[in-house]
Design a protein around this motif. Structure first.
Motif, PDB file in Angstrom:
ATOM      1  N   ASP A 235       0.799  -1.239   0.000  1.00 47.52           N
ATOM      2  CA  ASP A 235       0.000   0.000   0.000  1.00 47.52           C
ATOM      3  C   ASP A 235       0.828   1.284   0.000  1.00 47.52           C
ATOM      4  O   ASP A 235       0.356   2.329   0.461  1.00 47.52           O
ATOM      5  N   VAL A 236       2.065   1.211  -0.499  1.00 45.80           N
ATOM      6  CA  VAL A 236       2.831   2.440  -0.712  1.00 45.80           C
ATOM      7  C   VAL A 236       2.292   3.127  -1.970  1.00 45.80           C
ATOM      8  O   VAL A 236       2.022   2.472  -2.984  1.00 45.80           O
ATOM      9  N   THR A 237       2.104   4.408  -1.901  1.00 53.61           N
ATOM     10  CA  THR A 237       1.626   5.190  -3.050  1.00 53.61           C
ATOM     11  C   THR A 237       2.650   6.278  -3.360  1.00 53.61           C
ATOM     12  O   THR A 237       3.493   6.607  -2.529  1.00 53.61           O
ATOM     13  N   PHE A 238       2.562   6.804  -4.577  1.00 53.45           N
ATOM     14  CA  PHE A 238       3.431   7.935  -4.889  1.00 53.45           C
ATOM     15  C   PHE A 238       2.690   8.930  -5.762  1.00 53.45           C
ATOM     16  O   PHE A 238       1.822   8.571  -6.550  1.00 53.45           O
ATOM     17  N   GLU A 239       3.042  10.187  -5.553  1.00 54.03           N
ATOM     18  CA  GLU A 239       2.453  11.275  -6.336  1.00 54.03           C
ATOM     19  C   GLU A 239       3.560  11.989  -7.101  1.00 54.03           C
ATOM     20  O   GLU A 239       4.533  12.453  -6.498  1.00 54.03           O
ATOM     21  N   PRO A 240       3.470  12.035  -8.421  1.00 55.87           N
ATOM     22  CA  PRO A 240       4.480  12.764  -9.193  1.00 55.87           C
ATOM     23  C   PRO A 240       4.487  14.236  -8.798  1.00 55.87           C
ATOM     24  O   PRO A 240       3.434  14.866  -8.700  1.00 55.87           O
ATOM     25  N   ARG A 241       5.658  14.767  -8.525  1.00 55.06           N
ATOM     26  CA  ARG A 241       5.835  16.176  -8.178  1.00 55.06           C
ATOM     27  C   ARG A 241       7.172  16.650  -8.718  1.00 55.06           C
ATOM     28  O   ARG A 241       8.100  15.856  -8.874  1.00 55.06           O
ATOM     29  N   ASP A 242       7.279  17.931  -8.974  1.00 53.63           N
ATOM     30  CA  ASP A 242       8.601  18.490  -9.232  1.00 53.63           C
ATOM     31  C   ASP A 242       9.352  18.506  -7.904  1.00 53.63           C
ATOM     32  O   ASP A 242       8.829  18.984  -6.884  1.00 53.63           O
ATOM     33  N   VAL A 243      10.550  17.968  -7.899  1.00 55.14           N
ATOM     34  CA  VAL A 243      11.389  17.953  -6.706  1.00 55.14           C
ATOM     35  C   VAL A 243      12.676  18.692  -7.054  1.00 55.14           C
ATOM     36  O   VAL A 243      13.400  18.288  -7.965  1.00 55.14           O
ATOM     37  N   ASN A 244      12.911  19.803  -6.373  1.00 53.21           N
ATOM     38  CA  ASN A 244      14.063  20.664  -6.677  1.00 53.21           C
ATOM     39  C   ASN A 244      14.107  21.035  -8.156  1.00 53.21           C
ATOM     40  O   ASN A 244      15.156  21.009  -8.800  1.00 53.21           O
ATOM     41  N   GLY A 245      12.947  21.356  -8.688  1.00 54.47           N
ATOM     42  CA  GLY A 245      12.859  21.850 -10.055  1.00 54.47           C
ATOM     43  C   GLY A 245      12.954  20.794 -11.126  1.00 54.47           C
ATOM     44  O   GLY A 245      12.915  21.114 -12.316  1.00 54.47           O
ATOM     45  N   GLN A 246      13.099  19.517 -10.742  1.00 52.91           N
ATOM     46  CA  GLN A 246      13.203  18.424 -11.707  1.00 52.91           C
ATOM     47  C   GLN A 246      12.038  17.450 -11.495  1.00 52.91           C
ATOM     48  O   GLN A 246      11.427  17.426 -10.430  1.00 52.91           O
ATOM     49  N   PRO A 247      11.716  16.638 -12.510  1.00 53.15           N
ATOM     50  CA  PRO A 247      10.633  15.666 -12.327  1.00 53.15           C
ATOM     51  C   PRO A 247      10.970  14.712 -11.181  1.00 53.15           C
ATOM     52  O   PRO A 247      12.121  14.321 -10.996  1.00 53.15           O
ATOM     53  N   GLY A 248       9.947  14.340 -10.444  1.00 55.64           N
ATOM     54  CA  GLY A 248      10.175  13.430  -9.327  1.00 55.64           C
ATOM     55  C   GLY A 248       8.863  12.965  -8.738  1.00 55.64           C
ATOM     56  O   GLY A 248       7.809  13.033  -9.386  1.00 55.64           O
ATOM     57  N   ALA A 249       8.919  12.499  -7.512  1.00 54.63           N
ATOM     58  CA  ALA A 249       7.717  11.995  -6.851  1.00 54.63           C
ATOM     59  C   ALA A 249       7.946  11.946  -5.350  1.00 54.63           C
ATOM     60  O   ALA A 249       9.085  11.847  -4.873  1.00 54.63           O
ATOM     61  N   ILE A 250       6.835  11.997  -4.607  1.00 57.65           N
ATOM     62  CA  ILE A 250       6.839  11.798  -3.160  1.00 57.65           C
ATOM     63  C   ILE A 250       6.156  10.467  -2.885  1.00 57.65           C
ATOM     64  O   ILE A 250       5.030  10.241  -3.339  1.00 57.65           O
ATOM     65  N   PHE A 251       6.828   9.586  -2.162  1.00 55.94           N
ATOM     66  CA  PHE A 251       6.297   8.268  -1.833  1.00 55.94           C
ATOM     67  C   PHE A 251       5.767   8.280  -0.403  1.00 55.94           C
ATOM     68  O   PHE A 251       6.412   8.834   0.499  1.00 55.94           O
ATOM     69  N   ARG A 252       4.598   7.646  -0.210  1.00 59.81           N
ATOM     70  CA  ARG A 252       3.942   7.642   1.103  1.00 59.81           C
ATOM     71  C   ARG A 252       3.505   6.232   1.483  1.00 59.81           C
ATOM     72  O   ARG A 252       3.221   5.405   0.611  1.00 59.81           O
ATOM     73  N   ASP A 253       3.433   5.993   2.803  1.00 60.53           N
ATOM     74  CA  ASP A 253       2.931   4.703   3.264  1.00 60.53           C
ATOM     75  C   ASP A 253       1.404   4.703   3.243  1.00 60.53           C
ATOM     76  O   ASP A 253       0.776   5.685   2.818  1.00 60.53           O
TER      77      ASP A 253
END
Length: 307
Positions: A235-253
């Motif tokens: 059940d880990v999820t992730f949301e695509p986000r700009d991280v430090n101005g570059q493409p990335g994601a934040i992963f959550r439990d």
């Protein structure tokens, strides 16, 4: 304008200066707050509030960085900056400099510089301050500041990061990457990664992280594909986000708490570097932080049961 109004108008700039010098959201916010206290406690109004506040936050940041460098020398594993989702300062005339200078690659490179070199480089190259203003900020002569900049440029030049200029292309590539990650698609990942791609993690010894960098498209793709489908099963999820101005994601439990942040360096239509930050000390500003060790244990248990 009142003092408060003047300060709040300049707060985005002050934070952006401090973050680039320090690489820490929390320390940058503290430096800005200390700058306000000094401004508020001053009995005279400066000729230029911007110059005064910029100089003050720079000096505070230099002092903080000097003390932080000892801790960073003792840091466990690779050191990355605290992930930044939104740079509050915007200046269309310097958009390219601002975007490149906040990337993880650039901030890691800035770690090579002395605190003074770093401050001079940030003020001149990123924000376009004049040498007279920089000299006041770092309490050195203009000639000394020019020499500091020459040394800083020399250190930065060889490893200066380059990124895909087209924002839409970067985002499209990132979308394909995260789709392949979700599916555990080794071939799909290999097609998106540069031949010498580097996969690196910053856990600071406080969370599960790679023991060493994984280099090469085949190795990186196979490792990523072997882990992420299992993360989704717990059940880990992730949301695509700009991280430090570059493409990335934040992963959550499963409770929505932050496990880690990931940032991608994209150039020439391929992903060159994948950086993840899971040190819980660097994630608190993004929200409640997850117990990454507990998630790691759950993941390993799920894999054992499957086998």
């Amino acid at each position: 304008m009142s003092k408060v109004e003047e300060f709040e108008e300049l707060r985005p700039l002050l934070f952006s200066i401090a973050y680039r010098i320090l690489g820490s959201v929390g320390e940058a916010e503290d430096a800005v707050q200390e700058t306000w206290l000094r401004f508020d406690g001053s009995s005279t109004r400066p000729t230029s509030t911007k110059a005064f506040l910029s100089a003050t936050v720079t000096r505070i940041s230099i002092d903080v960085l000097r003390s932080a460098r000892v801790r960073r020398e003792q840091y466990v594993g690779p050191w990355f900056p605290e992930p930044l989702l939104n740079d509050p300062y915007q200046d269309p005339a310097r958009a390219a400099e601002l975007a490149d200078s906040v990337s993880m690659a650039a901030l890691v490179l800035l770690e090579r510089l002395s605190p003074l070199e770093r401050a001079v480089f940030v003020l001149r190259e990123v924000f376009g301050f004049g040498f007279d203003e920089i000299a006041t900020a770092v309490e050195r002569s203009e000639a000394a500041c020019r020499q500091l900049l020459v040394r800083a440029r020399r250190h930065m030049q060889a490893g200066r990061p380059r990124f895909e200029a087209d924002r839409q292309e970067r985002q499209e590539l990132a979308t394909r990457f995260f789709d392949a990650l979700r599916e555990g698609d080794v071939t799909g990942l290999q097609e998106l990664l540069a031949a010498d791609v580097s996969l690196v993690g910053d856990g600071g010894g406080k969370s599960p992280a790679l023991a060493r960098a994984i280099v090469g498209a085949d190795k990186a793709a196979r490792l990523l594909a072997s882990i992420f489908p299992w993360l989704l099963r717990v059940d880990v999820t992730f949301e695509p986000r700009d991280v430090n101005g570059q493409p990335g994601a934040i992963f959550r439990d499963r409770d929505g708490k932050v496990l880690y942040a990931m940032a991608l360096d994209v150039l020439d239509g391929q992903i060159q570097t994948i950086r993840s930050v899971s040190n819980p000390d660097k994630l608190g500003h993004l929200g409640p932080v997850a117990d990454a060790w507990a998630t790691d244990r759950e993941l390993k248990q799920a894999r054992r049961q499957k086998n």
